[in-house]
Design a protein around this motif. Structure first.
Motif, PDB file in Angstrom:
ATOM      1  N   VAL A  86       3.678 -14.066  -8.077  1.00 45.16           N
ATOM      2  CA  VAL A  86       3.167 -13.241  -7.391  1.00 45.16           C
ATOM      3  C   VAL A  86       4.210 -12.602  -6.421  1.00 45.16           C
ATOM      4  O   VAL A  86       4.739 -13.685  -5.938  1.00 45.16           O
ATOM      5  CB  VAL A  86       1.671 -13.551  -6.889  1.00 45.16           C
ATOM      6  N   GLU A  87       4.298 -11.418  -6.091  1.00 44.23           N
ATOM      7  CA  GLU A  87       5.431 -11.008  -5.160  1.00 44.23           C
ATOM      8  C   GLU A  87       4.519 -10.300  -3.959  1.00 44.23           C
ATOM      9  O   GLU A  87       3.628  -9.640  -4.085  1.00 44.23           O
ATOM     10  CB  GLU A  87       5.998  -9.848  -5.708  1.00 44.23           C
ATOM     11  N   ILE A  88       5.031 -11.039  -2.827  1.00 45.48           N
ATOM     12  CA  ILE A  88       4.248 -10.655  -1.773  1.00 45.48           C
ATOM     13  C   ILE A  88       5.291 -10.036  -0.636  1.00 45.48           C
ATOM     14  O   ILE A  88       6.127 -10.900  -0.100  1.00 45.48           O
ATOM     15  CB  ILE A  88       3.248 -11.788  -1.122  1.00 45.48           C
ATOM     16  N   ALA A  89       5.156  -9.107   0.053  1.00 41.31           N
ATOM     17  CA  ALA A  89       5.667  -8.759   1.236  1.00 41.31           C
ATOM     18  C   ALA A  89       4.909  -8.377   2.323  1.00 41.31           C
ATOM     19  O   ALA A  89       3.746  -7.817   2.379  1.00 41.31           O
ATOM     20  CB  ALA A  89       6.426  -7.113   0.805  1.00 41.31           C
ATOM     21  N   GLN A  90       5.158  -8.980   3.517  1.00 38.88           N
ATOM     22  CA  GLN A  90       4.383  -8.759   4.782  1.00 38.88           C
ATOM     23  C   GLN A  90       5.106  -7.807   5.501  1.00 38.88           C
ATOM     24  O   GLN A  90       6.426  -7.727   5.630  1.00 38.88           O
ATOM     25  CB  GLN A  90       4.389 -10.041   5.721  1.00 38.88           C
ATOM     26  N   LEU A  91       4.660  -6.416   5.906  1.00 37.65           N
ATOM     27  CA  LEU A  91       5.060  -5.288   6.398  1.00 37.65           C
ATOM     28  C   LEU A  91       4.428  -5.016   7.836  1.00 37.65           C
ATOM     29  O   LEU A  91       3.257  -5.408   8.010  1.00 37.65           O
ATOM     30  CB  LEU A  91       5.045  -4.099   5.612  1.00 37.65           C
ATOM     31  N   ALA A  92       5.297  -4.141   8.414  1.00 36.88           N
ATOM     32  CA  ALA A  92       4.828  -3.527   9.673  1.00 36.88           C
ATOM     33  C   ALA A  92       4.579  -2.028   9.539  1.00 36.88           C
ATOM     34  O   ALA A  92       5.490  -1.244   9.219  1.00 36.88           O
ATOM     35  CB  ALA A  92       5.724  -3.883  10.990  1.00 36.88           C
ATOM     36  N   PRO A  93       3.283  -1.445   9.526  1.00 37.28           N
ATOM     37  CA  PRO A  93       3.190  -0.056   9.554  1.00 37.28           C
ATOM     38  C   PRO A  93       3.912   0.711  10.611  1.00 37.28           C
ATOM     39  O   PRO A  93       3.924   0.495  11.599  1.00 37.28           O
ATOM     40  CB  PRO A  93       1.557   0.350   9.642  1.00 37.28           C
TER      41      PRO A  93
END
Length: 109
Positions: A86-93
């Protein structure tokens, strides 16, 4: 605000089971979690066995609450339908930046 982008590949023989589990989680997240602002499930146009989740939460605490929500168990129950990591990225809108855009809106009707 915290956005999460998740990429998964599924076993094609398990598609219906996977779709049911992620639908329960996505709809429950938007309906029942005040801190979940968006939960979209998207299918790759070039590979029908690849899916993406785009989730937006008010903050990290709202994401942690999501992981404890009853409907999250439906997602965990179908984790065995996945193939590979599973590829997960945490982002900031960044845009849209207007807080009103992200505010929960009452359902129509």
């Amino acid at each position: 605000m915290l956005a999460i982008w998740v990429k998964v590949r599924i076993d094609p023989d398990q598609r219906e089971r996977f779709l049911h589990g992620i639908e329960v989680d996505a709809l429950g997240s938007e309906r029942d979690e005040p801190g979940c602002l968006r939960f979209n499930v998207l299918q790759d146009a070039a590979d029908e066995n690849t899916y993406y989740f785009y989730e937006v939460y008010e903050d990290a605490a709202a994401f942690e609450a999501h992981q404890r929500a009853p409907h999250y168990a439906a997602w965990k129950a179908v984790a065995d339908t996945l193939v590979g990591p599973v590829e997960i990225a945490q982002l900031a809108p960044v845009f849209p930046a207007d807080a009103a855009y992200w505010a929960k809106r009452p359902a129509d009707g």
